[in-house]
Design an enzyme around this catalytic site. Structure first.
Site, PDB file in Angstrom:
ATOM      1  N   GLY A 291      -6.250  10.267  -7.053  1.00 39.84           N
ATOM      2  CA  GLY A 291      -7.067   9.488  -7.993  1.00 39.84           C
ATOM      3  C   GLY A 291      -8.550   9.619  -7.692  1.00 39.84           C
ATOM      4  O   GLY A 291      -8.959  10.321  -6.764  1.00 39.84           O
TER       5      GLY A 291
ATOM      6  N   TYR B 215      -3.160  -6.224 -16.589  1.00 42.47           N
ATOM      7  CA  TYR B 215      -3.668  -5.443 -15.456  1.00 42.47           C
ATOM      8  C   TYR B 215      -4.248  -6.381 -14.393  1.00 42.47           C
ATOM      9  O   TYR B 215      -3.902  -6.295 -13.212  1.00 42.47           O
ATOM     10  CB  TYR B 215      -4.733  -4.450 -15.952  1.00 42.47           C
ATOM     11  CG  TYR B 215      -5.504  -3.764 -14.847  1.00 42.47           C
ATOM     12  CD1 TYR B 215      -4.906  -2.802 -14.039  1.00 42.47           C
ATOM     13  CD2 TYR B 215      -6.853  -4.079 -14.617  1.00 42.47           C
ATOM     14  CE1 TYR B 215      -5.628  -2.176 -13.023  1.00 42.47           C
ATOM     15  CE2 TYR B 215      -7.578  -3.451 -13.602  1.00 42.47           C
ATOM     16  CZ  TYR B 215      -6.958  -2.505 -12.809  1.00 42.47           C
ATOM     17  OH  TYR B 215      -7.665  -1.896 -11.809  1.00 42.47           O
TER      18      TYR B 215
HETATM   19  N1  LIG Z   1     -11.076   2.672 -12.310  1.00 38.63           N
HETATM   20  C1  LIG Z   1     -11.791   1.576 -12.269  1.00 38.63           C
HETATM   21  O1  LIG Z   1     -12.720   1.367 -13.076  1.00 38.63           O
HETATM   22  C2  LIG Z   1     -11.509   0.514 -11.236  1.00 38.63           C
HETATM   23  C3  LIG Z   1     -12.291  -0.651 -11.232  1.00 38.63           C
HETATM   24  C4  LIG Z   1     -12.029  -1.625 -10.261  1.00 38.63           C
HETATM   25  C5  LIG Z   1     -11.019  -1.448  -9.342  1.00 38.63           C
HETATM   26  N2  LIG Z   1     -10.260  -0.317  -9.382  1.00 38.63           N
HETATM   27  C6  LIG Z   1      -9.190  -0.168  -8.392  1.00 38.63           C
HETATM   28  O2  LIG Z   1      -9.585   0.872  -7.503  1.00 38.63           O
HETATM   29  C7  LIG Z   1      -8.415   1.592  -7.056  1.00 38.63           C
HETATM   30  C8  LIG Z   1      -8.591   3.087  -7.320  1.00 38.63           C
HETATM   31  O3  LIG Z   1      -8.777   3.271  -8.726  1.00 38.63           O
HETATM   32  P1  LIG Z   1      -8.963   4.755  -9.348  1.00 38.63           P
HETATM   33  O4  LIG Z   1      -9.798   4.620 -10.560  1.00 38.63           O
HETATM   34  O5  LIG Z   1      -9.324   5.702  -8.262  1.00 38.63           O
HETATM   35  O6  LIG Z   1      -7.461   5.033  -9.806  1.00 38.63           O
HETATM   36  P2  LIG Z   1      -6.880   6.345 -10.535  1.00 38.63           P
HETATM   37  O7  LIG Z   1      -7.924   7.415 -10.596  1.00 38.63           O
HETATM   38  O8  LIG Z   1      -6.234   5.889 -11.802  1.00 38.63           O
HETATM   39  O9  LIG Z   1      -5.758   6.839  -9.516  1.00 38.63           O
HETATM   40  C9  LIG Z   1      -4.562   6.153  -9.385  1.00 38.63           C
HETATM   41  C10 LIG Z   1      -3.733   6.866  -8.341  1.00 38.63           C
HETATM   42  O10 LIG Z   1      -2.461   6.204  -8.252  1.00 38.63           O
HETATM   43  C11 LIG Z   1      -1.449   7.210  -8.323  1.00 38.63           C
HETATM   44  N3  LIG Z   1      -0.215   6.673  -8.895  1.00 38.63           N
HETATM   45  C12 LIG Z   1      -0.083   5.830  -9.950  1.00 38.63           C
HETATM   46  N4  LIG Z   1       1.230   5.596 -10.163  1.00 38.63           N
HETATM   47  C13 LIG Z   1       1.923   6.297  -9.242  1.00 38.63           C
HETATM   48  C14 LIG Z   1       3.301   6.454  -8.919  1.00 38.63           C
HETATM   49  N5  LIG Z   1       4.266   5.829  -9.633  1.00 38.63           N
HETATM   50  N6  LIG Z   1       3.657   7.258  -7.884  1.00 38.63           N
HETATM   51  C15 LIG Z   1       2.698   7.907  -7.172  1.00 38.63           C
HETATM   52  N7  LIG Z   1       1.380   7.796  -7.401  1.00 38.63           N
HETATM   53  C16 LIG Z   1       1.005   6.996  -8.424  1.00 38.63           C
HETATM   54  C17 LIG Z   1      -2.051   8.288  -9.209  1.00 38.63           C
HETATM   55  O11 LIG Z   1      -1.322   9.497  -9.063  1.00 38.63           O
HETATM   56  P3  LIG Z   1      -1.353  10.630 -10.210  1.00 38.63           P
HETATM   57  O12 LIG Z   1      -2.681  11.340 -10.020  1.00 38.63           O
HETATM   58  O13 LIG Z   1      -0.180  11.462  -9.907  1.00 38.63           O
HETATM   59  O14 LIG Z   1      -1.268   9.923 -11.527  1.00 38.63           O
HETATM   60  C18 LIG Z   1      -3.468   8.344  -8.662  1.00 38.63           C
HETATM   61  O15 LIG Z   1      -3.487   9.105  -7.457  1.00 38.63           O
HETATM   62  C19 LIG Z   1      -7.223   0.945  -7.767  1.00 38.63           C
HETATM   63  O16 LIG Z   1      -6.675  -0.032  -6.935  1.00 38.63           O
HETATM   64  C20 LIG Z   1      -7.864   0.250  -8.972  1.00 38.63           C
HETATM   65  O17 LIG Z   1      -7.094  -0.848  -9.400  1.00 38.63           O
HETATM   66  C21 LIG Z   1     -10.486   0.670 -10.290  1.00 38.63           C
END
Ligand SMILES: NC(=O)c1ccc[n+]([C@@H]2O[C@H](COP(=O)([O-])OP(=O)(O)OC[C@H]3O[C@@H](n4cnc5c(N)ncnc54)[C@H](OP(=O)(O)O)[C@@H]3O)[C@@H](O)[C@H]2O)c1
Length: 303
Positions: free
Chosen positions: A10, A124
């Site tokens: 991610g 979410y």
């Molecule tokens: N994005 C935002 O704006 C934001 C804001 C605040 C907080 N956060 C938090 O920050 C953290 C990181 O966010 P991010 O944006 O880096 O997330 P992201 O890019 O959506 O990445 C999510 C990761 O989780 C993996 N994943 C999801 N379901 C899975 C499953 N069933 N089995 C194995 N792997 C799985 C994905 O794998 P694949 O690549 O294979 O799909 C990916 O590696 C999270 O906790 C999120 O809630 C995010």
């Protein structure tokens, strides 16, 4: 030290894979190697790999999809997190986990503190809050890091969407102006997490334990999505990534009908993390410049 990193593909996980490497051997199973919604497979992986530290950057992050995929959101954002936390508690190891500004209802205009009451507006946020509560209930030592508006130079995020739309269309883009937060560049967040962990791991365990808790960690300063888009276009044009600044029209959240409600006030107060770990966080404009510089260099080198 063996570090188990989940969600390594991610936005944040990719940066963590690099930044955790100097601290130990990083084991980062891909989705193909380990489906995190498979409780038995996760248990087996944990038993086989005997990690000394768990870092969870995995989550179900599709806010609108979560409204109709409630079970999947809960499985990843609550039950999987609970499983990690219980393992960490049983083996007396640290768990680093990430949560979100979406645990708050977005009322008021004051930045949210770690102790403020959580009232998520959508599935979410509820699922992420349930994960937070599971960590606290497990009694494991944890860094529970709430961040906001993450983006990277790859993947799906607001910044890359804006650049794509600006290249595709000349029509004014309608951007929400009544949600305020801090856009945070994933590699910057990851670098700060590395510093926090370095400090923790050097401390005597009884001292490190006192730092277990929730921390708000994002770029400093705040803006609306409209202001973020304006800064993206201005900086991208100045760096030669766009020929023209895209014309933008401000709209309200209610005009952009989406399945899940978003908090209007997503400001996070980062005083606690800065004081506790003696850190200086960088501003969102500076982080944006860093990401655009990387995109510019990749465009030049074709990588
Ligand atoms: N994005 C935002 O704006 C934001 C804001 C605040 C907080 N956060 C938090 O920050 C953290 C990181 O966010 P991010 O944006 O880096 O997330 P992201 O890019 O959506 O990445 C999510 C990761 O989780 C993996 N994943 C999801 N379901 C899975 C499953 N069933 N089995 C194995 N792997 C799985 C994905 O794998 P694949 O690549 O294979 O799909 C990916 O590696 C999270 O906790 C999120 O809630 C995010």
């Amino acid at each position: 030290m063996i570090i188990g990193l989940f969600g390594g593909s991610g936005q944040l996980g990719r940066a963590l894979q690099r930044d955790l490497a100097p601290l130990g051997e990083v084991l980062a199973p891909t989705r193909l190697q380990l489906d995190l919604s498979d409780v038995a497979a996760v248990q087996q992986w944990l038993q086989q790999n005997r990690c000394d530290l768990l870092v969870n950057a995995a989550a179900m992050t599709q806010v609108d999809v979560a409204e109709t995929s409630v079970e999947l959101a809960m499985q990843l954002n609550q039950y999987f997190v609970q499983q990690l936390a219980e393992y960490a508690a049983a083996h007396n190891i640290w768990l680093v986990h990430f949560s979100t500004d979406y645990v708050f209802d977005g009322s008021g205009e004051i930045p949210w503190c770690e102790t403020d009451e959580c009232r998520p507006l959508q599935i979410y946020g509820r699922s992420k809050r349930a994960g937070e509560l599971a960590i606290q209930a497990s009694g494991c030592q944890h860094l529970l890091i709430r961040t906001s508006w993450l983006y990277d130079s790859q993947g799906q995020n607001f910044l890359l969407t804006m650049l794509r739309l600006a290249r595709q269309s000349t029509a004014p883009l309608k951007i929400v102006s009544d949600q305020i937060g801090a856009p945070t560049y994933a590699p910057q967040l990851s670098a700060v997490v590395q510093q926090m962990l370095q400090q923790l791991l050097q401390m005597p365990p009884h001292q490190a334990t006192t730092l277990s808790g929730i921390y708000h960690l994002c770029a400093t300063g705040y803006c609306s999505w409209l202001e973020f888009a304006t800064a993206i276009f201005a900086q991208a044009k100045a760096k030669g990534l766009l020929h023209e600044c895209q014309v933008i029209a401000a709209i309200s959240s209610s005009e952009l009908a989406r399945p899940a409600a978003r908090p209007k006030n997503s400001r996070l107060n980062t005083d606690k993390v800065q004081t506790t770990f003696n850190l200086q966080l960088t501003g969102w404009q500076q982080q944006l410049a860093q990401c655009l510089d990387l995109l510019k260099n990749s465009a030049k080198t074709g990588k």
